[in-house]
Structure formats: C-alpha cells, structure tokens
Design an enzyme around this catalytic site. Structure first.
Site, PDB file in Angstrom:
ATOM      1  N   LYS A 185       0.707  -1.226   0.131  1.00  0.00           N
ATOM      2  CA  LYS A 185      -0.223  -0.107   0.070  1.00  0.00           C
ATOM      3  C   LYS A 185       0.796   1.345  -0.021  1.00  0.00           C
ATOM      4  CE  LYS A 185      -3.641  -2.457  -0.004  1.00  0.00           C
ATOM      5  NZ  LYS A 185      -4.478  -3.100   0.617  1.00  0.00           N
TER       6      LYS A 185
HETATM    7  C1  LIG Z   1      -5.545  -4.269   1.075  1.00  0.00           C
HETATM    8  C2  LIG Z   1      -6.801  -4.186   1.074  1.00  0.00           C
HETATM    9  C3  LIG Z   1      -7.665  -4.331   2.344  1.00  0.00           C
HETATM   10  C4  LIG Z   1      -7.173  -5.270   3.287  1.00  0.00           C
HETATM   11  O1  LIG Z   1      -6.144  -4.659   3.746  1.00  0.00           O
HETATM   12  P1  LIG Z   1      -5.211  -5.424   4.927  1.00  0.00           P
HETATM   13  O2  LIG Z   1      -4.442  -4.307   5.799  1.00  0.00           O
HETATM   14  O3  LIG Z   1      -4.351  -6.337   4.155  1.00  0.00           O
HETATM   15  O4  LIG Z   1      -6.140  -6.150   5.850  1.00  0.00           O
HETATM   16  C5  LIG Z   1      -9.088  -4.364   2.338  1.00  0.00           C
HETATM   17  N1  LIG Z   1      -9.550  -3.509   1.180  1.00  0.00           N
HETATM   18  C6  LIG Z   1      -9.064  -3.230   0.209  1.00  0.00           C
HETATM   19  C7  LIG Z   1      -9.837  -2.517  -0.912  1.00  0.00           C
HETATM   20  C8  LIG Z   1      -7.520  -3.546   0.026  1.00  0.00           C
HETATM   21  O5  LIG Z   1      -6.907  -3.181  -1.110  1.00  0.00           O
END
Ligand SMILES: *Cc1c(COP(=O)(O)O)cnc(C)c1O
Length: 386
Positions: A185
């Site tokens: 991210k």
């Molecule tokens: C990455 C992601 C999540 C989950 O994030 P985590 O921190 O890995 O639990 C939820 N929604 C979207 C749209 C994502 O891209």
C-alpha cells in the site's frame, strides 16, 4: 538481460529502520508508546477532530467498525464487487450479508446511481471503496445514507492521501474510515491498519474490542484507584492491536506521505502522457484539484486491441515487467458467487472491466529508465511502437 521490474515495492528509509531498532532495544515489542504516537500523528494528519485507532490490518479495522456500529446476523451492508475480498468478508464475520452493487466503468468505483435499488428493510450500512486511490462520489453516498438512516464505513485501504472536495478521506461525514498499511500500500508497515472516527462511542467500542474486550478504563495504571494488575473483560473481543515494531515504520512513513504521493503522481503523469494515443482507457482523474493517492495505475485495453488481457500480461512478464489485475470481481469468486447466486449479467460494468484491466507497476522506487522500458514494452505489445 534486464532486471525484473516488480509490480509494487515498499519504500523503507533509514529513519524507519532506526526507529524499529530503537523499539527492539527498548523492550516494547507490542502495543506501547510508538503505537500511541503513531495514532496521535495519524489523527492530526486526518484532522477534523478524529480519533485514530491502530490495528494489525485494515481487515481487522473494518471488522471492528462493523461490530461497533452494531451490525448483526441477517443485516445487509451494501458494497462494490470491484474490491478485495476483505471488504466483504468482514460483513460475513458478523453473520450479515453483503449486497453487491456494480461499478462505474470510468472510475471503477461503486456506481452511486445503483445504490438505492439495493436498499432493503435490512440494510444497515454502505461500504464504499476508494478504488486505486480515487475518491468515490461521497456526496451522493452520504446523501443516500442520510435519507435511509444508514451508516457509512469507508474502505480507504487505497486512499492515503486522497481528497474529496478538498477534504482528506477520513475527515468527511461518514461514521468510520479504515486504512491499510499492508506491504504494497501507499504507506506500509508490513501488516497494519488504522481506523478513524469522530464518534466517541464507536471509538471506545473499537478500542475495547481491539484487545480481547478489555475495558481500559478499569485498569488505567496512572489514574485508576484499582491496582495495576486489575482489568475487566466486558465482551469477547479480538486480538487486533498493532505492534510498536509496525508503528515504528508507520510514524516515518506518515511523515513522508506527501512526498511519496508526489512521486507516485509523477509516475502516473508520465504514463498518462506516454500512453495517451494508444488503444487504451487511462485511469480516471479526480475532478477539480482533488488528490489521487495513485496506489494503483489501472489501464483498460480497448475493444480494438487484438491481444487478450491475459496474453498482454504474459507478454509483459516475459519481458521482465510485473503486472497485476485489481481485482477479480467478487461475483466471479466461487464463495461469493455460490453463496449469493451472483451472475455475471448482474454486474455488467465490473464483468466487462475485469476482462480488460491491467495494473501497471507504480511505486516510488521506480526509476525513470524503468518506466521508459515499461512504456516501450506496452507499446510493443499493443503493436503501437514506432
Ligand atoms: C488491502 C486491502 C484491504 C485489506 O487490507 P489489510 O491491511 O491487508 O487487511 C481491504 N480492502 C482493500 C480494497 C484492499 O486493497
């Protein structure tokens, strides 16, 4: 042989490394002073009086948010099919049911004109996802929520930093916003997430449920008259707290958030410029002066393109370029399709987009020459190189 260009890479600097080492030496490995500092910094960053609650993932944060607003078995929560399964699975954790809505083909965000038709007497909330880092039409969503007395939980996993009508996502009039710091991210702590809310009751419930249902009021070591070993369990909570090791990364990643966004934007701008006259649909831009986080750069192959999306990605991989697909829409995933009898025809835009979308590499450590190579190979694969 050229080096392989991955689809995404974190950008961890010496300050993050030093802060992690400091935590390791301090003896605070789990939730402690660094987590508290990260929460304070994050709340200040979002502004508008929010409280920030650090968690071990966005998935945990979304689960806590839905629990805190009182989602119960049989309730319905409206969301998009064009997302990661985490968005919808947390609804199932509580025995509630997601009601999926199709997307707008240009933005790939939930089609707000189709939300009202999905509302029933059981609907309790709407969960928009700011896909790729482009804000959803929050004005429309918040209006519908107000009209039908629904809660709004924003899945902002892609949206640091993203603005809507000049305001940072997280500072709008929704009930809770949840961010992800997963390794790929825009800011990363390996695993981690942050939940923000301006509602003190929701914040209190999330803090309690984040750590085993322990009521902290009963064991505040500094102010309570009770002995420091005393605590009270008020609910069967979860184990969703963030570690100080992760918070050490987060503190410094957050300091760089605008600089990292600037670098991502420069990469997006170069793609926009160089790919402009190809048989491709480029990602939608935010209206006015709003900020796109550029977590993802998703192109859509035009119908005139002869190669299939799968072949296109395979050809990129053969030349050492890592591409991906965001996302395989949930109505095509066996669990969601079979549990809710979802059909391709119910989601014409998401189904159409899925066959043609490609996520190109975008990350701050990408060099200019890496990007030029990617662009050349894209052109070659579309038979558009001169
Ligand atoms: C990455 C992601 C999540 C989950 O994030 P985590 O921190 O890995 O639990 C939820 N929604 C979207 C749209 C994502 O891209």
């Amino acid at each position: 042989m050229n080096k392989f260009i991955p689809f995404a890479l974190p950008d961890i600097g010496e300050q993050e490394i030093a802060e992690v080492v400091d935590s390791l030496r301090s003896g605070w490995l789990t939730t402690g002073p660094k987590t508290k500092r990260f929460e304070q910094d994050f709340a200040e960053f979002v502004g508008n009086g929010v409280e920030a609650i650090a968690v071990n993932s966005a998935t945990s944060g979304l689960h806590l948010a839905l629990e805190a607003i009182g989602i119960e078995p049989g309730d319905e929560v409206i969301t998009t099919v064009h997302t990661f399964t985490a968005t919808a699975e947390v609804i199932r954790y509580l025995g509630a049911n997601p009601v999926f809505v199709d997307i707008d083909l240009t933005t790939l965000n939930i089609d707000v004109t189709k939300i009202e038709a999905a509302i029933t007497s059981r609907t309790k909330a709407i969960m928009p996802v700011h896909f790729a880092g482009l804000a959803c039409d929050m004005e429309a969503i918040l209006q519908i929520a107000q009209k039908y007395q629904l809660k709004v939980i924003e899945d902002a996993a892609h949206a640091i930093p993203t603005t809507y009508q000049g305001q940072l996502i997280g500072s709008l009039n929704s009930d809770v916003t949840v961010y992800s710091f997963y390794a790929t991210k825009t800011i990363a702590t390996g695993e981690g997430g942050m939940l923000v809310t301006r509602n003190p009751e929701i914040a209190k419930r999330c803090r309690i449920m984040r750590l085993h249902g322990i009521n902290r009021d009963a064991f505040d070591r500094y102010t309570a008259t009770k002995p420091s070993w005393y605590y009270e369990i008020v609910a069967p909570g979860f184990k969703y707290n963030m570690t100080d090791i992760a918070a050490s990364l987060g503190i410094h990643q957050l300091k760089k958030v605008w600089e990292l966004q600037k670098q991502r934007k420069a990469i997006a701008n170069r793609y926009d410029l160089e790919l402009a006259n190809l048989p491709l649909h480029l990602p939608a831009k935010p209206p006015n002066e709003d900020i796109h986080s550029w977590h993802l750069y998703v192109i859509r192959l035009d119908d005139s393109v002869k190669v299939s999306r799968n072949t296109f990605i395979a050809q990129m991989a053969a030349k050492g370029i890592g591409c991906s697909v965001h996302y395989i829409p949930l109505h095509l995933q066996p669990y969601w399709r079979d549990t809710y009898n979802l059909r391709t025809e119910q989601f014409p835009c998401a189904s159409y987009a899925y066959e043609r979308i490609v996520s190109l590499p975008i990350y701050t450590k990408m060099t200019e020459s890496d990007q030029i190579r990617i662009i050349e190979i894209v052109k070659k694969n579309l038979n558009c190189s001169e």
